[in-house]
Every structure is written in C-alpha cells, then in structure tokens.
Design a protein around this motif. Structure first.
Motif, PDB file in Angstrom:
ATOM      1  N   ILE A 163       0.847  -1.213   0.000  1.00  0.00           N
ATOM      2  CA  ILE A 163       0.000   0.000   0.000  1.00  0.00           C
ATOM      3  C   ILE A 163       0.871   1.248   0.000  1.00  0.00           C
ATOM      4  N   ASN A 164       1.912   1.256   0.821  1.00  0.00           N
ATOM      5  CA  ASN A 164       2.827   2.401   0.861  1.00  0.00           C
ATOM      6  C   ASN A 164       3.577   2.557  -0.461  1.00  0.00           C
ATOM      7  N   HIS A 165       4.006   1.455  -1.041  1.00  0.00           N
ATOM      8  CA  HIS A 165       4.724   1.494  -2.315  1.00  0.00           C
ATOM      9  C   HIS A 165       3.865   2.103  -3.416  1.00  0.00           C
ATOM     10  N   ASP A 166       2.575   1.772  -3.408  1.00  0.00           N
ATOM     11  CA  ASP A 166       1.653   2.270  -4.439  1.00  0.00           C
ATOM     12  C   ASP A 166       1.035   3.620  -4.098  1.00  0.00           C
ATOM     13  N   HIS A 167       1.451   4.213  -2.990  1.00  0.00           N
ATOM     14  CA  HIS A 167       0.940   5.520  -2.547  1.00  0.00           C
ATOM     15  C   HIS A 167      -0.587   5.495  -2.418  1.00  0.00           C
ATOM     16  N   ALA A 168      -1.111   4.412  -1.876  1.00  0.00           N
ATOM     17  CA  ALA A 168      -2.558   4.256  -1.702  1.00  0.00           C
ATOM     18  C   ALA A 168      -2.976   4.509  -0.255  1.00  0.00           C
ATOM     19  N   MET A 169      -2.098   5.118   0.536  1.00  0.00           N
ATOM     20  CA  MET A 169      -2.383   5.336   1.953  1.00  0.00           C
ATOM     21  C   MET A 169      -3.621   6.192   2.167  1.00  0.00           C
TER      22      MET A 169
END
Length: 186
Positions: A163-169
């Motif tokens: 989630i952090n890698h995909d900036h979906a926070m």
C-alpha cells in the motif's frame, strides 16, 4: 497686402502639414493599445505555488491501534493484489463493506455493501483469517464447483509495504468511513 496674406496662409498651411505629419509619425511609434482594460490584479504579486502535503505512510502500529483501518488495508489488498476473481465482488468503494467478525475462529466475512441485509446474504462471501503472527489468509468460495476455496496467504507487513509502495495510503485511510463491522463472540 495680398502677397503678405498669401505668405501667411502659405506659412499656416505648411505649419499645419508639418504638425499633422509629426502627429502621424508620433502615432506610429506609440505602443499598440489593448482592447482589454487594465485591472487592479495586474499589480498583484504572483500566486505562491504550494505543494501538497505528503501523506504519511501506513504503519503496523497504526493498524494495531485501529482495527477498521486494519480491515480496510486487508480488503484493499484483497481487491487489488490477490488475483482471486471473486474478491472483485467487493471492489465498489462507493458502496463500502460490511465485515462480520467471528472472534472464536478469527474469521472475517467481507460483504459487498456496508448496509447489506441478512436476506441479501445468500451466497458465501469472501472472507479472511488473521492469525496472531499477522498472517492474512484470503478465502473465496468457487461458485458452481466442488473444489476447495481459492486462497492466498500474505503477511500484514507485506500488505502495508505494498500500500505504501503504491501511494494508496490516503485511499485506504478513507475506507473505514464506508465500513461497518458486526461482532459475533461465539
């Protein structure tokens, strides 16, 4: 006297021609006029460009403190990364989710509508198990088949990292507002 009048008239004509020509020359050097009137805003300073605040990364501590955020992270990962077809049934973010929790079994049923009623719960839903080590096992019943459930196991730290890698926070942090939980203690 007529000579004198003729000289004066000639002089005045010459003077008129010179003045008129001078105005024409001066007019051609003048800056072109705009058809738009000047506004007061032209004297304002340029707007400052502000960069958006970076969204804080999800952390395991945050998920431990906020169960609804933990469930949202698990659901988000299930929809986006498990590649289990039936998890797409819960992918409508506007309808939200209802999570039925069976604490004795550590089993979490995921229904595709936060307002779903019992009469609409005809088909076995997608569900997941969460163990004490943070392992999440996704389950999906295969419709019209006598096969076992489709499953995928992933650790909660991997879910957070993805989630952090995909900036979906930000998206995941908004999900709990569209999530309801039903607790079953038995």
């Amino acid at each position: 006297m007529t000579k004198r009048i003729l000289k004066i008239v000639g002089f005045l004509l010459l003077l008129g021609v010179l003045i008129g020509g001078g105005l024409l020359v001066a007019g051609s050097k003048k800056a072109p006029t705009t058809t738009h009137p000047a506004t007061a805003s032209s004297n304002k300073q340029p707007k400052k460009v502000t960069t958006p605040k970076p969204v804080a990364k999800l952390t395991m501590t945050e998920l431990k403190r906020h169960p609804d955020l933990r469930y949202s992270s698990i659901i988000y990962y299930g929809i986006k990364y498990t590649h289990i077809q039936r998890w797409q049934e819960v992918s409508d973010f506007s309808r939200g989710w209802q999570v039925e929790i069976y604490h004795a079994q550590a089993k979490y049923l995921v229904w595709p509508d936060k307002h779903i009623k019992a009469e609409a719960k005809q088909l076995e839903p997608n569900w997941f198990k969460l163990d004490s080590q943070g392992n999440v096992t996704y389950h999906s019943f295969v419709v019209h088949s006598f096969r076992d459930d489709q499953t995928k196991t992933v650790n909660l730290t991997e879910i957070v990292a993805q989630i952090n890698h995909d900036h979906a926070m930000k998206k995941v942090r908004q999900m709990p507002t569209n999530l309801t939980t039903l607790n079953h203690t038995k």
